[in-house]
Design an enzyme around this catalytic site. Structure first.
Site, PDB file in Angstrom:
ATOM      1  N   ASP A  67      11.729  -5.213   3.995  1.00  0.00           N
ATOM      2  CA  ASP A  67      12.564  -4.267   4.743  1.00  0.00           C
ATOM      3  C   ASP A  67      13.544  -4.982   5.665  1.00  0.00           C
ATOM      4  O   ASP A  67      14.560  -4.412   6.062  1.00  0.00           O
ATOM      5  CB  ASP A  67      11.690  -3.294   5.530  1.00  0.00           C
ATOM      6  CG  ASP A  67      11.056  -2.291   4.582  1.00  0.00           C
ATOM      7  OD1 ASP A  67      10.057  -2.657   3.916  1.00  0.00           O
ATOM      8  OD2 ASP A  67      11.582  -1.171   4.458  1.00  0.00           O
ATOM      9  N   GLY A  99      12.106   3.541   1.043  1.00  0.00           N
ATOM     10  CA  GLY A  99      12.444   2.293   0.367  1.00  0.00           C
ATOM     11  C   GLY A  99      13.718   1.748   1.003  1.00  0.00           C
ATOM     12  O   GLY A  99      14.704   2.476   1.150  1.00  0.00           O
ATOM     13  N   LYS A 107       6.051  -3.437   4.058  1.00  0.00           N
ATOM     14  CA  LYS A 107       5.016  -2.415   4.239  1.00  0.00           C
ATOM     15  C   LYS A 107       3.725  -3.009   4.790  1.00  0.00           C
ATOM     16  O   LYS A 107       3.286  -4.072   4.360  1.00  0.00           O
ATOM     17  CB  LYS A 107       4.767  -1.742   2.885  1.00  0.00           C
ATOM     18  CG  LYS A 107       3.735  -0.644   2.866  1.00  0.00           C
ATOM     19  CD  LYS A 107       3.952   0.402   3.948  1.00  0.00           C
ATOM     20  CE  LYS A 107       5.332   1.015   3.928  1.00  0.00           C
ATOM     21  NZ  LYS A 107       5.629   1.793   5.165  1.00  0.00           N
TER      22      LYS A 107
HETATM   23  O1  MRU Z   1       7.935   3.073   4.452  1.00  0.00           O
HETATM   24  P1  MRU Z   1       8.583   2.798   3.137  1.00  0.00           P
HETATM   25  O2  MRU Z   1       7.875   3.428   1.982  1.00  0.00           O
HETATM   26  O3  MRU Z   1      10.061   3.098   3.160  1.00  0.00           O
HETATM   27  O4  MRU Z   1       8.449   1.229   2.947  1.00  0.00           O
HETATM   28  C1  MRU Z   1       9.000   0.612   1.818  1.00  0.00           C
HETATM   29  C2  MRU Z   1       8.621  -0.815   1.702  1.00  0.00           C
HETATM   30  O5  MRU Z   1       7.994  -1.377   2.557  1.00  0.00           O
HETATM   31  C3  MRU Z   1       9.154  -1.559   0.506  1.00  0.00           C
HETATM   32  O6  MRU Z   1       8.271  -2.578   0.146  1.00  0.00           O
HETATM   33  C4  MRU Z   1      10.500  -2.121   0.919  1.00  0.00           C
HETATM   34  O7  MRU Z   1      11.397  -1.135   1.272  1.00  0.00           O
HETATM   35  C5  MRU Z   1      11.113  -3.090   0.033  1.00  0.00           C
HETATM   36  S1  MRU Z   1      11.564  -2.729  -1.601  1.00  0.00           S
HETATM   37  C6  MRU Z   1      12.492  -1.490  -1.813  1.00  0.00           C
END
Ligand code: MRU
Length: 346
Positions: free
Chosen positions: A228, A52, A239
């Site tokens: 991100d 996250g 994601k």
């Molecule tokens: O690969 P991850 O699980 O770290 O990806 C997380 C995401 O894509 C979330 O949607 C993103 O970090 C935004 S919200 C905290």
């Protein structure tokens, strides 16, 4: 709780030790692991045990606090910071948090710890501010759709997009959330469904390929996702699968909102093409890799099948109805006219 202690849904910092909730073990087990050491934390980041965008920045900062409290000197702290910073390339929050820690790394351990705790506290406040701005957009009775996990697991606070949902729910609005399972690592099915159940918010899990059907049936009034990295023109990385959801939302005239704090905005990226996209292990697509202890490993594709496995995609800002920041809400039109760069904080 002593003043140097902090606790969130997925982090516990106390007496210079950091414990992290293993997000790969959820929803079956609530297992806490040590994250006080740089090698351990880098392993957690790679394996998405800690994940996250905001959370990885906060966790890396707290890890540096542990190292400083354990006696690491400035060169060792800067070297650890370099390695932590490189652990995941797409979420700019990791880089942002490490760069913010840099001046403190040459100071006393108390200063390093104070900066890390300030980053934690700030993330809590950013989440609250986004939740307040975003909840105002949601009407009573709406059905929402979200992708990946953007809640308390992914931040130090209530979350980004899921924090908005939570705040709207807690203000008394009746809601229902469609949860994209989020292939290939299932952050929606494993983590968002777990969080929504804990909060008592009505929800239904769907595979990513079912979002079109529920939208065409008129069952989605609003999409809320996190980010991100947000580029200066409003393009954003999130994601893998988010872009597809945005295209579907545009086709069905469903408002599409991105919820992210300023620590996720990277004005050095003029547009989405400049955002580095993490490529991950082909095994994640050939099957379910399971936990580190081997539990749950299943492969369904031939072992050598060529695989494309980007962890994130880029959604054009032109598909964004609005960006909910901690500082307020920018419309898609405002994003397109360069509002992000104009409203940047000093
Ligand atoms: O690969 P991850 O699980 O770290 O990806 C997380 C995401 O894509 C979330 O949607 C993103 O970090 C935004 S919200 C905290």
């Amino acid at each position: 709780m002593p003043s140097a202690a902090r606790s969130s849904l997925s982090l516990r910092y106390e007496s210079a030790r950091l414990a992290v909730l293993d997000q790969q073990a959820l929803p079956d087990a609530e297992r806490w692991l040590d994250g006080s050491d740089a090698d351990a934390m880098i392993g957690h980041l790679h394996a998405l045990r800690v994940r996250g965008a905001p959370l990885i920045g906060v966790a890396a900062a707290l890890c540096l606090a542990c190292l400083a409290r354990d006696g690491a000197d400035a060169p060792a702290l800067h070297a650890a910071a370099d390695r932590l910073r490189a652990a995941r390339p797409t979420a700019v929050n990791l880089r942002w948090a490490i760069d913010r820690m840099r001046p403190a790394l040459s100071g006393t351990p108390a200063r390093v710890e104070a900066e890390a705790l300030a980053i934690f506290d700030e993330d809590v406040a950013l989440c609250d501010a986004m939740a307040a701005h975003g909840a105002a957009l949601i009407a009573d009775g709406e059905e929402l759709l979200t992708h990946c996990n953007t809640g308390g697991l992914a931040t130090a606070g209530v979350g980004t997009a899921l924090g908005v949902v939570r705040r709207a729910w807690e203000s008394g609005k009746k809601l229902h959330v469609w949860v994209d399972e989020t292939r290939p690592l299932l952050q929606g099915g494993r983590l968002t469904a777990w969080e929504l159940a804990r909060l008592g918010i009505p929800h239904t899990l769907i595979t990513d390929s079912m979002a079109a059907v529920v939208m065409r049936a008129g069952r989605v009034q609003r999409v809320l996702v996190g980010a991100d990295r947000v580029a200066a023109n409003g393009d954003f990385a999130n994601k893998i699968g988010t872009y597809g959801v945005a295209v579907l939302a545009a086709h069905h005239a469903v408002p599409f909102h991105v919820v992210a704090p300023w620590s996720t905005v990277d004005l050095a990226c003029a547009d989405g093409a400049a955002i580095p996209i993490e490529q991950r292990d082909p095994a994640e697509v050939r099957g379910v890799t399971g936990r580190a202890d081997g539990v749950g490993a299943v492969r369904w594709a031939p072992v050598a099948t060529p695989v494309f496995n980007p962890a994130f995609d880029v959604t054009p800002g032109t598909l964004v109805t609005s960006l909910v920041l901690d500082t307020g809400v920018l419309s898609g039109a405002e994003l397109a006219s360069g509002a992000l760069a104009r409203t940047a904080r000093a």
